[in-house]
Motif scaffolding. Structure first.
Motif, short mmCIF file in Angstrom:
data_model
loop_
_atom_site.label_atom_id
_atom_site.label_comp_id
_atom_site.label_asym_id
_atom_site.label_seq_id
_atom_site.Cartn_x
_atom_site.Cartn_y
_atom_site.Cartn_z
N VAL A 95 -53.57 22.44 58.97
CA VAL A 95 -52.53 21.50 58.57
C VAL A 95 -51.25 22.28 58.25
N PRO A 96 -50.19 22.10 59.03
CA PRO A 96 -48.93 22.78 58.73
C PRO A 96 -48.31 22.24 57.45
N THR A 97 -47.77 23.13 56.64
CA THR A 97 -47.16 22.73 55.37
C THR A 97 -45.66 22.95 55.33
N GLY A 98 -45.13 23.68 56.33
CA GLY A 98 -43.70 23.96 56.32
C GLY A 98 -43.18 24.28 57.70
N GLU A 127 -41.73 15.29 59.24
CA GLU A 127 -41.73 13.88 59.64
C GLU A 127 -42.64 13.10 58.69
N PRO A 128 -42.09 12.20 57.86
CA PRO A 128 -40.67 11.90 57.72
C PRO A 128 -39.91 13.05 57.05
N PRO A 129 -38.58 12.99 57.04
CA PRO A 129 -37.82 14.07 56.40
C PRO A 129 -38.21 14.27 54.95
N TYR A 200 -29.47 20.73 56.58
CA TYR A 200 -28.37 21.22 57.41
C TYR A 200 -28.79 21.51 58.85
N PHE A 201 -30.02 21.96 59.05
CA PHE A 201 -30.47 22.23 60.42
C PHE A 201 -30.88 20.94 61.13
N GLY A 202 -31.02 19.85 60.39
CA GLY A 202 -31.26 18.56 61.01
C GLY A 202 -32.69 18.29 61.42
N ASP A 203 -33.66 19.12 60.96
CA ASP A 203 -35.06 18.89 61.34
C ASP A 203 -35.90 18.36 60.18
N GLY A 204 -35.24 17.88 59.15
CA GLY A 204 -35.96 17.21 58.07
C GLY A 204 -36.30 18.07 56.88
N PHE A 205 -36.24 19.39 57.01
CA PHE A 205 -36.50 20.27 55.88
C PHE A 205 -35.23 20.45 55.05
N LEU A 224 -29.40 29.26 55.39
CA LEU A 224 -30.78 29.73 55.47
C LEU A 224 -31.71 28.53 55.60
N SER A 225 -32.61 28.58 56.55
CA SER A 225 -33.54 27.48 56.73
C SER A 225 -34.60 27.50 55.64
N GLY A 226 -34.89 26.33 55.09
CA GLY A 226 -35.93 26.24 54.07
C GLY A 226 -37.30 26.33 54.69
#
Length: 428
Positions: A95-98, A127-129, A200-205, A224-226
């Motif tokens: 199960v991915p967590t991040g 998903e969802p953000p 900011y990167f627009g992928d929900g994180f 920096l991506s979270g």
């Protein structure tokens, strides 16, 4: 040659050959990982993206050599699990967590011999953000502050939020690998920065923009991506972006401070927008709005907003600003340290006039007078952790003491209440 020596030599050779054959028979080859959206070629595309929290079905098959009887596998630094095989094959779920994950798999033979460990990276998507300012994936906003203060060492510190603004202490440094400025990695990269969380990167994180008003990085900002699960940030290519000189306005001025504007101009862009306090003594001080027009890039200011501060004057340089998102839209706290005046703007909406200027509308509430007058906070962060409809506030002192404030009775006479202080430093 003595026959006894020849016999001994022959026996030794036979023993070595037999031992070598036995060892070859116990060699376990590294396994192969396969599954939907999981390329078989280790050197090909990175598997994913996979929605966080959704199980991924994978098949483990044996490599060359002895057929394994079980596999050991682990995701990131999680628990090491074991699965038995059928003729060397096994099915697992992870199960991915991040945003970034690593799956480690080792094949094990009947006599306990391990294969070479296979490590494959994969990527996730939220998903969802993720909830606003939720950095560790538990659905609650989190407190973030920068160190190099008397109370906290250098780094980017995360204190996970619980209920009512309480946080888990001590805080942990998710910036131990730095911001990508130095090699080897150095958490001192964050010294003197301002940090604002957003998508900011627009992928929900929830990601991080760190902006510097002084020092070697003056005027620079780094994106920096979270991680999505509160783990250490990885400032490598694809996860880090330099925004140098992108925040200077039409007068050449860099922001004094900035905040997340979310989608206050209703453009439904790819990521969150920014709003800043900018200006100089010659041109005056004002708000600047920056629209995020493409994933991971915040371009030059969309427009300048020449509205007055809450007390009716244009002295924006004397105010601090922080925002959060609530059901009514963007909410902004504005605080004047010299007087302690604290205001809340709710329903913040901006409009582009098309000539590098713009307007802003909002509903204003005066929350308090003489609130922390003259105080110096290393962090002044709005967050929607309250349950009464009004956004809350977190402050952090240079000594590393965090306090949560809840606000109530906006429709009558607003009240602000301080929670019990909490010490962030792991040394206390």
């Amino acid at each position: 040659m003595d026959r006894r020596i020849c016999a001994a030599t022959a026996a030794l050779a036979l023993s070595i050959a037999t031992t070598s054959a036995a060892r070859a028979d116990t060699v376990v080859g590294p396994p192969t990982i396969s599954g939907p959206n999981w390329p078989a070629d280790y050197n090909g595309p990175v598997p994913g993206p996979f929605p966080t929290g959704t199980p991924i079905d994978l098949t483990l098959t044996p490599g060359t050599g002895v057929t394994p009887t079980k596999y050991r596998y682990q995701v990131n630094d999680g628990q090491i699990l074991t699965v038995e095989t059928r003729s060397g094959t096994a099915n697992i779920q992870i199960v991915p967590t991040g945003r970034n994950g690593t799956l480690n798999v080792t094949a094990v033979s009947a006599d306990g011999t391990d294969s070479r460990k296979v490590s494959e990276k994969f990527i996730g998507i939220s998903e969802p953000p993720a909830a606003n300012q939720d950095i560790d994936g538990d659905g609650k906003p989190d407190l973030v502050t920068i160190g190099d203060t008397p109370g906290l060492p250098s780094g980017l510190w995360l204190a996970s939020g619980t209920s009512g603004g309480r946080i888990r202490v001590p805080a942990k440094d998710i910036g131990t690998l730095g911001a990508g400025f130095n090699s080897p990695p150095d958490p001192a990269d964050f010294n003197g920065g301002q940090v604002v969380v957003g998508n900011y990167f627009g992928d929900g994180f929830q990601d991080f923009i760190v902006y510097f008003t002084s020092g070697l990085q003056t005027g620079n900002a780094v994106l920096l991506s979270g991680s999505g699960d509160g783990s250490t940030l990885n400032p490598t290519a694809g996860n880090q972006q330099d925004l140098r000189d992108l925040l200077a306005d039409y007068n050449g001025d860099n922001p004094l401070e900035f905040a997340n504007a979310y989608d206050s101009m209703n453009s439904d862009g790819s990521g969150d927008d920014l709003i800043s306090i900018s200006g100089d003594a010659t041109n005056g001080y004002y708000l600047n709005y920056y629209e995020c027009r493409s994933i991971g890039v915040t371009f030059a200011p969309q427009f300048r907003i020449s509205t007055n501060t809450p007390d009716g004057t244009p002295d924006w340089q004397n105010w601090r600003m922080t925002t959060t998102r609530v059901p009514s839209g963007t909410a902004m706290y504005l605080w004047k340290p010299s007087t302690g005046d604290l205001y809340l703007w709710e329903g913040v909406t901006t409009h582009d006039n098309g000539d590098t200027t713009g307007t802003i509308t909002y509903t204003q509430y005066k929350i308090a007078e003489s609130w922390n007058t003259g105080a110096t906070f290393s962090t002044f962060q709005a967050a929607d952790f309250a349950t009464n409809g009004a956004p809350g506030l977190w402050t952090v002192t240079p000594a590393g003491v965090a306090t949560a404030y809840t606000v109530s009775d906006l429709s009558t006479t607003p009240n602000i209440h301080a929670g019990a202080p909490q010490t962030l430093s792991p040394a206390n």
